[in-house]
Design an enzyme around this catalytic site. Structure first.
Site, PDB file in Angstrom:
ATOM      1  N   ASN A 286      -0.657   8.493  -1.027  1.00 60.96           N
ATOM      2  CA  ASN A 286      -1.158   9.542  -1.919  1.00 60.96           C
ATOM      3  C   ASN A 286      -2.366   8.957  -2.654  1.00 60.96           C
ATOM      4  O   ASN A 286      -2.204   8.193  -3.606  1.00 60.96           O
ATOM      5  CB  ASN A 286      -0.048   9.950  -2.904  1.00 60.96           C
ATOM      6  CG  ASN A 286      -0.519  11.017  -3.877  1.00 60.96           C
ATOM      7  OD1 ASN A 286      -1.630  11.535  -3.758  1.00 60.96           O
ATOM      8  ND2 ASN A 286       0.315  11.347  -4.850  1.00 60.96           N
ATOM      9  N   TRP A 287      -3.551   9.313  -2.171  1.00 63.25           N
ATOM     10  CA  TRP A 287      -4.770   8.740  -2.778  1.00 63.25           C
ATOM     11  C   TRP A 287      -5.109   9.387  -4.113  1.00 63.25           C
ATOM     12  O   TRP A 287      -6.018   8.965  -4.807  1.00 63.25           O
ATOM     13  CB  TRP A 287      -5.960   8.889  -1.803  1.00 63.25           C
ATOM     14  CG  TRP A 287      -5.903   7.961  -0.630  1.00 63.25           C
ATOM     15  CD1 TRP A 287      -4.960   7.004  -0.378  1.00 63.25           C
ATOM     16  CD2 TRP A 287      -6.847   7.882   0.454  1.00 63.25           C
ATOM     17  NE1 TRP A 287      -5.250   6.342   0.798  1.00 63.25           N
ATOM     18  CE2 TRP A 287      -6.407   6.864   1.330  1.00 63.25           C
ATOM     19  CE3 TRP A 287      -8.008   8.584   0.782  1.00 63.25           C
ATOM     20  CZ2 TRP A 287      -7.095   6.524   2.500  1.00 63.25           C
ATOM     21  CZ3 TRP A 287      -8.697   8.259   1.943  1.00 63.25           C
ATOM     22  CH2 TRP A 287      -8.241   7.228   2.795  1.00 63.25           C
ATOM     23  N   LYS A 288      -4.394  10.441  -4.468  1.00 61.93           N
ATOM     24  CA  LYS A 288      -4.615  11.152  -5.739  1.00 61.93           C
ATOM     25  C   LYS A 288      -6.114  11.496  -5.878  1.00 61.93           C
ATOM     26  O   LYS A 288      -6.740  11.837  -4.872  1.00 61.93           O
ATOM     27  CB  LYS A 288      -4.068  10.330  -6.913  1.00 61.93           C
ATOM     28  CG  LYS A 288      -2.602   9.918  -6.685  1.00 61.93           C
ATOM     29  CD  LYS A 288      -1.935   9.339  -7.891  1.00 61.93           C
ATOM     30  CE  LYS A 288      -0.484   8.975  -7.554  1.00 61.93           C
ATOM     31  NZ  LYS A 288       0.271   8.463  -8.672  1.00 61.93           N
TER      32      LYS A 288
ATOM     33  N   HIS B 120       4.690  17.031  -7.568  1.00 57.25           N
ATOM     34  CA  HIS B 120       4.411  15.671  -8.054  1.00 57.25           C
ATOM     35  C   HIS B 120       4.413  15.698  -9.584  1.00 57.25           C
ATOM     36  O   HIS B 120       3.973  16.674 -10.188  1.00 57.25           O
ATOM     37  CB  HIS B 120       3.051  15.190  -7.511  1.00 57.25           C
ATOM     38  CG  HIS B 120       2.862  13.724  -7.732  1.00 57.25           C
ATOM     39  ND1 HIS B 120       2.514  13.204  -8.959  1.00 57.25           N
ATOM     40  CD2 HIS B 120       3.016  12.661  -6.896  1.00 57.25           C
ATOM     41  CE1 HIS B 120       2.455  11.880  -8.856  1.00 57.25           C
ATOM     42  NE2 HIS B 120       2.759  11.520  -7.624  1.00 57.25           N
TER      43      HIS B 120
ATOM     44  N   GLU C  76      10.736   9.829  -7.384  1.00 57.36           N
ATOM     45  CA  GLU C  76       9.698   9.067  -8.081  1.00 57.36           C
ATOM     46  C   GLU C  76       9.980   9.068  -9.579  1.00 57.36           C
ATOM     47  O   GLU C  76       9.586  10.011 -10.292  1.00 57.36           O
ATOM     48  CB  GLU C  76       8.316   9.710  -7.856  1.00 57.36           C
ATOM     49  CG  GLU C  76       7.823   9.700  -6.433  1.00 57.36           C
ATOM     50  CD  GLU C  76       6.290   9.742  -6.369  1.00 57.36           C
ATOM     51  OE1 GLU C  76       5.723   8.887  -5.680  1.00 57.36           O
ATOM     52  OE2 GLU C  76       5.675  10.592  -7.017  1.00 57.36           O
TER      53      GLU C  76
END
Ligand code: 13P
Length: 243
Positions: free
Chosen positions: A7-9, A95, A165
């Site tokens: 997840n490169w955000k 998220h 998470e």
């Protein structure tokens, strides 16, 4: 099947540099047919990278977010249909960074429904805050995040992936302790068992090349959702080699 998701955000990642670092650390001998490597870059890179044959035959591409609304007058949004147009297979939903911007459990369910209707796999994130953990309320909280989904008999949750998470372990450099991970994952598994669901459960929160083997040994963990350590192609390759 194991999953490793980057997840490169909203980070700036030069994908050419990333690929050359990844490739210099991950050669043909490391290819593991039981591991899917999924990259979730920003939407601009997603549209570009997912259309390159040289990349799409090695990696799977996923979106970091999608609108819960149908195509139409929603300025700045991206619909499930747009993802479908470019052949996207996975999409992160719920998220904690999006929940902090107002994504509720109801919105998460709407997104899941829309994604499943187009055969895109939702990667549904759940996880408690530090306060909740401290007050020993993690199980109740995790169940509350799952409830709407579990109660909707029309959703085929077997087609979803879940990522645990804990918020207090995201971006901290130190993952949750193994005993917390074990307790939460086995609780999530127990809930799924009660609903006769056999789901893929991932862990996310400060996973790196040094701690990934140990976390992967926890029962019922099928892989990782990785933030910071996915930004460096070399480190991400080293995590992939630990599967
Ligand atoms: P970090 O790996 O940076 O802790 O981020 C985890 C995460 O939020 C992945 O979605």
């Amino acid at each position: 099947m194991k999953l490793l998701i980057a997840n490169w955000k909203m980070n700036l990642v030069d994908h050419q540099n990333w690929l050359s670092s990844f490739d210099s650390n991950f050669n043909k001998s490391h290819i593991n047919n039981s591991l899917k490597i999924i990259i979730c870059p920003n939407f601009l890179q997603l549209a570009d990278m997912s259309q390159k044959n040289s990349l799409s035959n090695r990696f799977i591409f996923g979106a970091q977010n999608v609108s819960e609304n149908p195509p139409g007058a929603y300025t700045g949004e991206i619909s499930v249909e747009h993802l479908l147009e470019i052949g996207i297979d996975y999409c992160i939903v719920g998220h904690s960074e999006r929940r902090a911007l107002g994504e509720t459990d109801f919105i998460v369910k709407d997104k899941v429904e829309k994604l499943l209707s187009k055969k895109i796999t939702p990667v549904i994130c759940i996880g408690e805050s530090f306060e909740i953990q401290k007050n020993n309320e993690t199980k109740t909280f995790l169940l509350s995040q799952l409830e709407l989904l579990l109660k909707d008999k029309n959703l085929n949750l077997n087609k979803c992936v879940f990522a645990y998470e804990p918020l207090w372990a995201i971006g901290k450099g130190i993952p949750a302790d193994l005993s917390t991970i074990k307790t939460s994952i086995s609780y999530i598994k127990k809930v799924f068992d009660e609903y006769n669901l056999s789901l893929t459960i991932l862990y996310g929160g400060s996973v790196n090349e040094k701690n990934s083997s140990e976390i992967l040994s926890v029962d019922h963990i099928s892989g990782f959702l990785v933030g910071n350590s996915s930004l460096d192609g070399k480190e991400f390759a080293n995590i992939a080699k630990n599967f």
